[in-house]
Write an enzyme that holds these catalytic residues in place. Structure first.
Site, PDB file in Angstrom:
ATOM      1  N   LYS A 280       1.001  -1.104  -0.059  1.00 24.91           N
ATOM      2  CA  LYS A 280      -0.070   0.137  -0.121  1.00 24.91           C
ATOM      3  C   LYS A 280       0.972   1.206   0.107  1.00 24.91           C
ATOM      4  CE  LYS A 280      -4.217   1.516   2.262  1.00 24.91           C
ATOM      5  NZ  LYS A 280      -5.115   1.356   3.395  1.00 24.91           N
ATOM      6  N   GLU A 367     -19.093  -4.550  10.882  1.00 29.08           N
ATOM      7  CA  GLU A 367     -20.154  -3.611  11.529  1.00 29.08           C
ATOM      8  C   GLU A 367     -21.212  -4.155  12.335  1.00 29.08           C
ATOM      9  OE1 GLU A 367     -18.251  -1.210   8.334  1.00 29.08           O
ATOM     10  OE2 GLU A 367     -19.537  -3.175   8.337  1.00 29.08           O
ATOM     11  N   ARG A 395     -25.139  -0.602   7.573  1.00 34.90           N
ATOM     12  CA  ARG A 395     -25.115  -2.077   7.522  1.00 34.90           C
ATOM     13  C   ARG A 395     -25.161  -2.621   8.939  1.00 34.90           C
ATOM     14  NH1 ARG A 395     -20.857  -2.549   3.482  1.00 34.90           N
ATOM     15  NH2 ARG A 395     -19.789  -4.331   4.560  1.00 34.90           N
TER      16      ARG A 395
END
Length: 636
Positions: A280, A367, A395
């Protein structure tokens, strides 16, 4: 190479490896320069340059479907499909979206902004392909962090069971937004270090084929030996047990490895998972060295130093104010714990985690799990603070309703990024939470007018022992008001009169209070005195004050930076209807029945007719209507 001249990815099929490497460098330089001005998800995109090029080289988009999970790593995909010339407008008002957008390009086959959806969508596309008798490739690209989402695991299970032809790209950079957590992350870590597994497996298969056929017993024994080697070399081949052909791990920055593996995958029947290891932020030192997720998504920055260009405000960030107040209370109350679904940095909980490591829980991108876990902790007498963005709380709707509210558990939900968030656009605008929380029994919803009231609301929430309570707070910084030293709880369901006025009343809360004040000032120039009420408790409302207002027959305007359908204004109208009051002198300003795209918040508010001028027009219209009604009554 002039990236703005690219109109289609088809040219990649004729490129040499050297040309592909040069293109990668050009793309990285382009992204670093453009995002320095617009901000954006620079870290995720720098990590997938070679991978995205290799995918477009191996497949034929849009006939073959490339689905980017979350979508914050699709900038290279946009460049290769002819949108480099629009990057000056990235995430800007009326400009290029920061996520895949079906209306932007035929190559954007799936819109995302939340994680863990690509595999289910891919399964749907593969099933539809087979029903239609077509033979195109379906290629979801999902990060290792997104695999912690339950929906992704559900899809893996189904895909493996159905044995659908599909090539799943697992982009493993060891991070989602913040560093990944969990057992699955540890499995991937073991796979990364077991690079000899596939080589040894292939060699063993070759050796077994050379053994003369001496009966089924030996053949079955050989298969058991091969399986035993698999478990010996790698502790738990998770994906193969789910029914996938596992290829990898491979270097996600090597075109040779990518091309060879992708071609092998295309020849394989059934679902294939290619484990690609990437870095990344690759190619830009500040992003490469990021270990906490600071460079996942940024505002503008200085290319030479990597310093972020910050606003001149000295007011505290809302996330930090709330997190610091929770930490302050936790020092005296050992029951306080915090839970976050992969957002310790965004929710500014690093300080709490450092001070109370045994009372801090980052559950990864999960979540639903985070919400029910908070309920479980509350059931055992702790005081959980669930820090979650408004867009991600969507969610966990069922878990809030079924597990928290139904059991009337003392969970404090910190709804971060409530209201319009600007550049991240329609997938992230925090404008739905009032409507989907307000109808839940036992739920309290509040939003402060400034950071001082905000810290007192944190105290209110952690003192509250009668069920769930939610605190909404916006993205960005507070107003810079002085903060009281002593924290005091606020009486649940009480509103505050900020300004008296006999001619009309504006009811609002949070970020739209300054709009109401500005409108009242403009109305004052016309001789109209407007009462401004800080309706800081959205549920329960201050019924005593509402009775007073309706009995006074003042025109009432409600303003909310949230959806009108099912929102605060609707609650006021419901109250009036339930108590027999006239609703003809009530008007509402808020977000209509649309998804709000990305852009500067002030410009979005203008388009939504949510400005002080719109408020003035509404109040004048109500006053005029009242005058006509009174004149009609007098005539009668």
């Amino acid at each position: 190479m002039d990236l703005t001249q690219i109109s289609s990815p088809s040219f990649l099929k004729e490129c040499t490896t050297k040309q592909l490497q040069d293109l990668s460098e050009d793309i990285r330089k382009f992204l670093i320069e453009k995002c320095a001005h617009t901000g954006g998800h620079i870290g995720p995109n720098l990590g997938v340059v070679e991978l995205t090029i290799a995918l477009h080289r191996a497949f034929n988009s849009p006939e073959d479907k490339l689905l980017f999970d979350v979508g914050h790593q699709a900038y290279i995909h946009k460049i290769l499909t002819g949108r480099a010339c629009e990057f000056d407008s990235l995430r800007q008002y009326k400009g290029l979206c920061g996520f895949p957008k079906r209306s932007e390009s035929e190559h954007d086959v799936w819109e995302t902004g939340h994680s863990s959806t690509s595999l289910s969508a891919a399964m749907g596309m593969a099933a539809a392909r087979d029903v239609k008798g077509e033979h195109n490739y379906i290629v979801p690209i999902i990060g290792d962090g997104a695999l912690t989402g339950g929906m992704a695991l559900e899809a893996l299970n189904h895909i493996g069971h159905e044995q659908k032809n599909m090539i799943v790209i697992l982009n493993d950079n060891e991070m989602s937004i913040a560093p990944n957590v969990g057992a699955l992350h540890n499995v991937l870590g073991r796979l990364r270090t077991a690079s000899q597994y596939n080589k040894a497996k292939d060699e063993l298969e070759g050796l077994l084929k050379k053994i003369p056929a001496v009966g089924g017993k030996l053949a079955s024994t050989a298969e058991r030996v091969k399986d035993s080697l698999k478990y010996l070399l790698v502790s738990g081949i998770f994906f193969e047990e789910l029914g996938f052909t596992y290829l990898g791990p491979i270097d996600g920055h090597s075109f040779e490895s990518l091309e060879d593996t992708l071609q092998n995958a295309k020849k394989t029947q059934g679902p294939v998972l290619i484990h690609v290891v990437t870095k990344k932020g690759k190619g830009y030192t500040p992003a490469e060295n990021d270990t906490v997720g600071t460079w996942h998504g940024t505002g503008p920055y200085k290319i030479e130093t990597g310093d972020f260009i910050k606003s001149s405000t000295t007011a505290p960030a809302w996330s930090k104010l709330v997190a610091d107040t929770v930490t302050r209370i936790a020092r005296k109350d050992p029951r306080v714990v915090t839970i976050t679904p992969a957002m310790p940095v965004g929710s500014k909980l690093e300080g709490f985690a450092k001070e109370f490591p045994n009372r801090f829980f980052d559950v990864g991108i999960a979540e639903q799990h985070a919400t029910t876990m908070a309920a479980g902790m509350a059931a055992e007498g702790t005081k959980p603070f669930l820090a979650i963005y408004s867009t991600f709380l969507q969610r966990a709707y069922d878990q809030v309703l079924h597990d928290i509210c139904r059991q009337k558990l003392n969970v404090f939900i910190g709804i971060d990024r409530a209201g319009l968030v600007g550049a991240d656009g329609e997938t992230h605008q925090g404008v739905f939470d009032i409507a989907f929380l307000r109808h839940m029994p036992n739920m309290v919803i509040m939003m402060p007018k400034d950071e001082n009231e905000g810290q007192h609301m944190v105290k209110t929430a952690l003192d509250y022992d009668a069920g769930p309570i939610a605190l909404r707070y916006p993205r960005g910084n507070g107003l810079g008001v002085p903060l009281d030293e002593e924290l005091q709880p606020i009486d649940i369901g009480t509103w505050e009169v900020l300004q008296d006025g006999a001619d009309a009343a504006i009811l609002t809360f949070g970020t739209t209070i300054p709009m109401a004040k500005a409108a009242a000032d403009l109305l004052a120039t016309k001789g109209i005195k407007t009462e401004i009420i800080n309706a800081r408790f959205i549920k329960p409302m201050d019924e005593d004050m509402l009775h007073r207002l309706f009995e006074s027959k003042k025109p009432i305007l409600t303003i909310e930076e949230a959806m009108l359908e099912g929102g605060f204004g609707s609650a006021v109208l419901e109250f009036a209807n339930d108590h027999g009051y006239d609703t003809d002198l009530v008007d509402r300003i808020g977000i209509p029945d649309v998804f709000v795209e990305h852009g500067n918040v002030d410009l979005l508010l203008r388009d939504l007719h949510m400005t002080e001028e719109d408020a003035v027009e509404s109040v004048l219209h109500l006053i005029n209507k009242k005058s006509k009604k009174q004149a009609g009554l007098e005539t009668q």
